[in-house]
Design a protein around this motif. Sequence first.
Motif, PDB file in Angstrom:
ATOM      1  N   LEU A 381       0.629  -1.113   0.111  1.00  0.00           N
ATOM      2  CA  LEU A 381       0.021  -0.195   0.125  1.00  0.00           C
ATOM      3  C   LEU A 381       0.856   1.288   0.029  1.00  0.00           C
ATOM      4  O   LEU A 381       2.012   1.075   0.637  1.00  0.00           O
ATOM      5  CB  LEU A 381      -0.925  -0.027   1.257  1.00  0.00           C
ATOM      6  N   LEU A 382       0.475   2.308  -0.617  1.00  0.00           N
ATOM      7  CA  LEU A 382       1.184   3.697  -0.705  1.00  0.00           C
ATOM      8  C   LEU A 382       0.605   4.145   0.827  1.00  0.00           C
ATOM      9  O   LEU A 382      -0.361   3.917   1.466  1.00  0.00           O
ATOM     10  CB  LEU A 382       0.248   4.477  -1.865  1.00  0.00           C
ATOM     11  N   ARG A 383       1.690   5.224   1.170  1.00  0.00           N
ATOM     12  CA  ARG A 383       1.130   5.742   2.357  1.00  0.00           C
ATOM     13  C   ARG A 383      -0.106   6.696   2.567  1.00  0.00           C
ATOM     14  O   ARG A 383      -0.650   6.850   3.292  1.00  0.00           O
ATOM     15  CB  ARG A 383       2.308   6.760   2.698  1.00  0.00           C
ATOM     16  N   THR A 384      -0.521   6.961   1.269  1.00  0.00           N
ATOM     17  CA  THR A 384      -1.629   7.772   0.872  1.00  0.00           C
ATOM     18  C   THR A 384      -2.813   6.819   0.684  1.00  0.00           C
ATOM     19  O   THR A 384      -3.859   7.431   0.554  1.00  0.00           O
ATOM     20  CB  THR A 384      -1.322   8.730  -0.341  1.00  0.00           C
ATOM     21  N   ALA A 385      -2.778   5.438   0.884  1.00  0.00           N
ATOM     22  CA  ALA A 385      -3.915   4.689   0.690  1.00  0.00           C
ATOM     23  C   ALA A 385      -5.200   5.098   1.745  1.00  0.00           C
ATOM     24  O   ALA A 385      -4.786   5.485   2.765  1.00  0.00           O
ATOM     25  CB  ALA A 385      -3.555   3.102   0.993  1.00  0.00           C
ATOM     26  N   THR A 386      -6.059   4.522   1.048  1.00  0.00           N
ATOM     27  CA  THR A 386      -7.178   4.931   1.952  1.00  0.00           C
ATOM     28  C   THR A 386      -8.272   3.629   2.124  1.00  0.00           C
ATOM     29  O   THR A 386      -7.945   2.681   1.633  1.00  0.00           O
ATOM     30  CB  THR A 386      -8.366   5.957   1.101  1.00  0.00           C
ATOM     31  N   ASP A 387      -9.236   3.997   3.281  1.00  0.00           N
ATOM     32  CA  ASP A 387     -10.155   2.872   3.196  1.00  0.00           C
ATOM     33  C   ASP A 387     -11.029   2.660   1.985  1.00  0.00           C
ATOM     34  O   ASP A 387     -11.244   1.250   1.734  1.00  0.00           O
ATOM     35  CB  ASP A 387     -11.382   3.088   4.328  1.00  0.00           C
ATOM     36  N   ALA A 388     -11.282   3.305   1.238  1.00  0.00           N
ATOM     37  CA  ALA A 388     -11.889   3.190  -0.180  1.00  0.00           C
ATOM     38  C   ALA A 388     -11.219   2.361  -1.071  1.00  0.00           C
ATOM     39  O   ALA A 388     -11.491   1.472  -1.619  1.00  0.00           O
ATOM     40  CB  ALA A 388     -12.304   4.631  -0.839  1.00  0.00           C
ATOM     41  N   ASP A 389      -9.676   2.444  -0.981  1.00  0.00           N
ATOM     42  CA  ASP A 389      -8.901   1.801  -1.855  1.00  0.00           C
ATOM     43  C   ASP A 389      -8.996   0.031  -1.426  1.00  0.00           C
ATOM     44  O   ASP A 389      -9.212  -0.741  -2.573  1.00  0.00           O
ATOM     45  CB  ASP A 389      -7.476   2.194  -1.746  1.00  0.00           C
ATOM     46  N   VAL A 390      -8.909  -0.095  -0.172  1.00  0.00           N
ATOM     47  CA  VAL A 390      -9.075  -1.419   0.300  1.00  0.00           C
ATOM     48  C   VAL A 390     -10.497  -2.007   0.071  1.00  0.00           C
ATOM     49  O   VAL A 390     -10.572  -3.315  -0.448  1.00  0.00           O
ATOM     50  CB  VAL A 390      -8.636  -1.585   1.923  1.00  0.00           C
ATOM     51  N   ASP A 391     -11.431  -1.058   0.133  1.00  0.00           N
ATOM     52  CA  ASP A 391     -12.991  -1.697  -0.212  1.00  0.00           C
ATOM     53  C   ASP A 391     -12.913  -2.162  -1.500  1.00  0.00           C
ATOM     54  O   ASP A 391     -13.538  -3.013  -1.869  1.00  0.00           O
ATOM     55  CB  ASP A 391     -14.114  -0.483  -0.053  1.00  0.00           C
ATOM     56  N   TYR A 392     -12.333  -1.039  -2.445  1.00  0.00           N
ATOM     57  CA  TYR A 392     -12.328  -1.492  -3.902  1.00  0.00           C
ATOM     58  C   TYR A 392     -11.668  -2.725  -4.119  1.00  0.00           C
ATOM     59  O   TYR A 392     -12.202  -3.459  -4.849  1.00  0.00           O
ATOM     60  CB  TYR A 392     -11.862  -0.084  -4.687  1.00  0.00           C
ATOM     61  N   ALA A 393     -10.552  -2.881  -3.528  1.00  0.00           N
ATOM     62  CA  ALA A 393      -9.671  -4.367  -4.062  1.00  0.00           C
ATOM     63  C   ALA A 393     -10.506  -5.463  -3.246  1.00  0.00           C
ATOM     64  O   ALA A 393     -10.385  -6.200  -3.914  1.00  0.00           O
ATOM     65  CB  ALA A 393      -8.386  -3.960  -3.278  1.00  0.00           C
ATOM     66  N   LEU A 394     -11.286  -5.239  -2.107  1.00  0.00           N
ATOM     67  CA  LEU A 394     -11.488  -6.429  -1.633  1.00  0.00           C
ATOM     68  C   LEU A 394     -12.988  -6.702  -2.414  1.00  0.00           C
ATOM     69  O   LEU A 394     -13.610  -7.865  -2.300  1.00  0.00           O
ATOM     70  CB  LEU A 394     -12.029  -6.232  -0.198  1.00  0.00           C
ATOM     71  N   LYS A 395     -13.450  -5.842  -3.210  1.00  0.00           N
ATOM     72  CA  LYS A 395     -14.432  -6.124  -4.244  1.00  0.00           C
ATOM     73  C   LYS A 395     -14.014  -6.988  -5.322  1.00  0.00           C
ATOM     74  O   LYS A 395     -14.516  -7.864  -5.854  1.00  0.00           O
ATOM     75  CB  LYS A 395     -15.222  -4.790  -4.526  1.00  0.00           C
ATOM     76  N   MET A 396     -12.968  -6.490  -5.871  1.00  0.00           N
ATOM     77  CA  MET A 396     -12.479  -6.703  -7.004  1.00  0.00           C
ATOM     78  C   MET A 396     -11.817  -8.354  -6.945  1.00  0.00           C
ATOM     79  O   MET A 396     -11.659  -9.301  -7.863  1.00  0.00           O
ATOM     80  CB  MET A 396     -11.465  -5.991  -7.741  1.00  0.00           C
ATOM     81  N   ILE A 397     -10.797  -8.582  -5.978  1.00  0.00           N
ATOM     82  CA  ILE A 397     -10.101  -9.617  -5.746  1.00  0.00           C
ATOM     83  C   ILE A 397     -10.660 -10.950  -5.780  1.00  0.00           C
ATOM     84  O   ILE A 397     -10.581 -11.813  -6.330  1.00  0.00           O
ATOM     85  CB  ILE A 397      -9.053  -9.558  -4.413  1.00  0.00           C
ATOM     86  N   PRO A 398     -12.025 -10.805  -5.016  1.00  0.00           N
ATOM     87  CA  PRO A 398     -12.764 -12.168  -5.126  1.00  0.00           C
ATOM     88  C   PRO A 398     -13.444 -12.621  -6.513  1.00  0.00           C
ATOM     89  O   PRO A 398     -13.433 -13.794  -6.858  1.00  0.00           O
ATOM     90  CB  PRO A 398     -14.032 -12.088  -3.922  1.00  0.00           C
ATOM     91  N   GLU A 399     -13.732 -11.432  -6.960  1.00  0.00           N
ATOM     92  CA  GLU A 399     -14.266 -11.606  -8.345  1.00  0.00           C
ATOM     93  C   GLU A 399     -13.166 -12.190  -9.606  1.00  0.00           C
ATOM     94  O   GLU A 399     -13.394 -13.111 -10.102  1.00  0.00           O
ATOM     95  CB  GLU A 399     -14.707 -10.284  -9.209  1.00  0.00           C
ATOM     96  N   ALA A 400     -12.105 -11.734  -9.378  1.00  0.00           N
ATOM     97  CA  ALA A 400     -11.160 -12.104 -10.190  1.00  0.00           C
ATOM     98  C   ALA A 400     -10.535 -13.474  -9.801  1.00  0.00           C
ATOM     99  O   ALA A 400     -10.426 -14.176 -10.921  1.00  0.00           O
ATOM    100  CB  ALA A 400      -9.888 -11.241 -10.138  1.00  0.00           C
ATOM    101  N   VAL A 401     -10.431 -13.866  -8.503  1.00  0.00           N
ATOM    102  CA  VAL A 401     -10.081 -14.952  -8.123  1.00  0.00           C
ATOM    103  C   VAL A 401     -11.043 -16.105  -8.436  1.00  0.00           C
ATOM    104  O   VAL A 401     -10.810 -17.132  -9.011  1.00  0.00           O
ATOM    105  CB  VAL A 401      -9.954 -15.031  -6.397  1.00  0.00           C
ATOM    106  N   ALA A 402     -12.354 -15.735  -8.357  1.00  0.00           N
ATOM    107  CA  ALA A 402     -13.399 -16.859  -8.876  1.00  0.00           C
ATOM    108  C   ALA A 402     -13.528 -17.025 -10.310  1.00  0.00           C
ATOM    109  O   ALA A 402     -13.623 -18.261 -10.552  1.00  0.00           O
ATOM    110  CB  ALA A 402     -14.954 -16.265  -8.283  1.00  0.00           C
ATOM    111  N   HIS A 403     -13.281 -15.870 -10.950  1.00  0.00           N
ATOM    112  CA  HIS A 403     -13.521 -16.002 -12.436  1.00  0.00           C
ATOM    113  C   HIS A 403     -12.178 -17.052 -12.976  1.00  0.00           C
ATOM    114  O   HIS A 403     -12.479 -17.883 -13.742  1.00  0.00           O
ATOM    115  CB  HIS A 403     -13.322 -14.753 -13.071  1.00  0.00           C
ATOM    116  N   LEU A 404     -10.832 -16.800 -12.412  1.00  0.00           N
ATOM    117  CA  LEU A 404      -9.877 -17.602 -12.860  1.00  0.00           C
ATOM    118  C   LEU A 404      -9.903 -18.929 -12.137  1.00  0.00           C
ATOM    119  O   LEU A 404      -9.471 -19.665 -12.932  1.00  0.00           O
ATOM    120  CB  LEU A 404      -8.559 -16.848 -12.179  1.00  0.00           C
TER     121      LEU A 404
END
Length: 416
Positions: A381-404
Amino acid sequence: MDANATTPLLPEVVETMRPYWTERFGNASSIHLNGQQAHSAVDCARAQLAEFLNCHDAEVVFNSGGTEGDNTALFGLLRPGDHFVTTAIEHSAILRAAERLEKFGVAVTYVAPDPSGLIDPAEIERALRPETRLISVMLANNETGVLQPVEAIGKIAKAAGAFFHIDAVQGAGKVPIDVRRFGCHLLSISAHKMHGPKGVGALFVRRGTPLEPLMLGGSHERRRRAGTENVPGIVGFAKAAELAMLALEDGTIPRLAALRDRLEAGILALPGTGVNGSYIPQTPGAPSLPRICFCGKGGIPQTSTGHLPDNGCYPVPRVANTTNLWFDHLEGEALVIALDLKGVAVSGGSACHSGATEPSHVLLAMGLDKTRARSSLRFSLLRTATDADVDYALKMIPEAVAHLRAISPVAAGTAG
Ligand code: PLP
């Protein structure tokens, strides 16, 4: 989420650098006013970096970054017949230089980490020989974030009469740097890993260290690194260091650790996932581990690797921004691409190796098999990372993992 590869310049850094590209463009070696302005800017920057490292101004040598600092430390000290001790998990800037030195008649010992990614100081001590001239161990591993017990290794180097170099490129700005406490003779840092510009760095050289320069030419940097100083870069580096010191004090690091822990916990909720280099994998049925933040004002803890608790696992110190995770039945590179398409940038290994198909040498040295190493990703994570960044990643990662996993012939039963 690939801050260990590089970081963006903070706006204050850009503003500080701006005049040194235009009206204050002087060469720091020129004796006219324009040159002297540049010279005094470099002097001020040197004082700021000295504060960042806790050393004397004269011990700071500006250079082009971590790779140059690492190469200078090794080629500047080692000669045929010498013995060099380093670790199997160093950055390629150390490992490739060590390989070259082996061809020139330097004997090299590569100390392996334990399965959690930690180097045991006792193993460094065991590797020493009467002719050991230099020990080089990184502060924080670029792939796992694991912090190494450099203070203990500094004491071993001192007792053995060996020089000690630390590659602090991934630790700088994430934990306090104190070259006196670390007991090192040399320490490399790089601006672009801490929100400063690319192509500029510094090597701490303890007074009296008989280091031969790598670059020969003019008498810049007290004859320790020839080449016209990159004045805007140096000024920006100093500003980045000043801001990093503030961030170490103002609660940024615990906030970042909490974000990283939330990201990690969210990913671990997916079946067939685990962390590399945080702790020894738990045995089935063992109680879950406490989440411990080792970073911040208190400095770097020294962890004993002498014994394991009964449940066979223990936490190790890590920088606050990094986690390295495996995803069963997935090819890490495929997941990097899938996440990139969803706007999440992560790394399948160290940045300098991206594109290579070989699994990470760090993960292999920790004892992972090739398949698990290939299935691993680094999130930083960048020092400037936000809660919204983590929320977004946690939405995208399961989708990508499930698809692959859905299209993977070997992933039956692990979808999710
Ligand atoms: N050392 C470590 C631990 C790194 O992670 C890197 C870059 O990723 C380097 C050295 C090289 O630094 P630079 O990119 O400034 O040459």
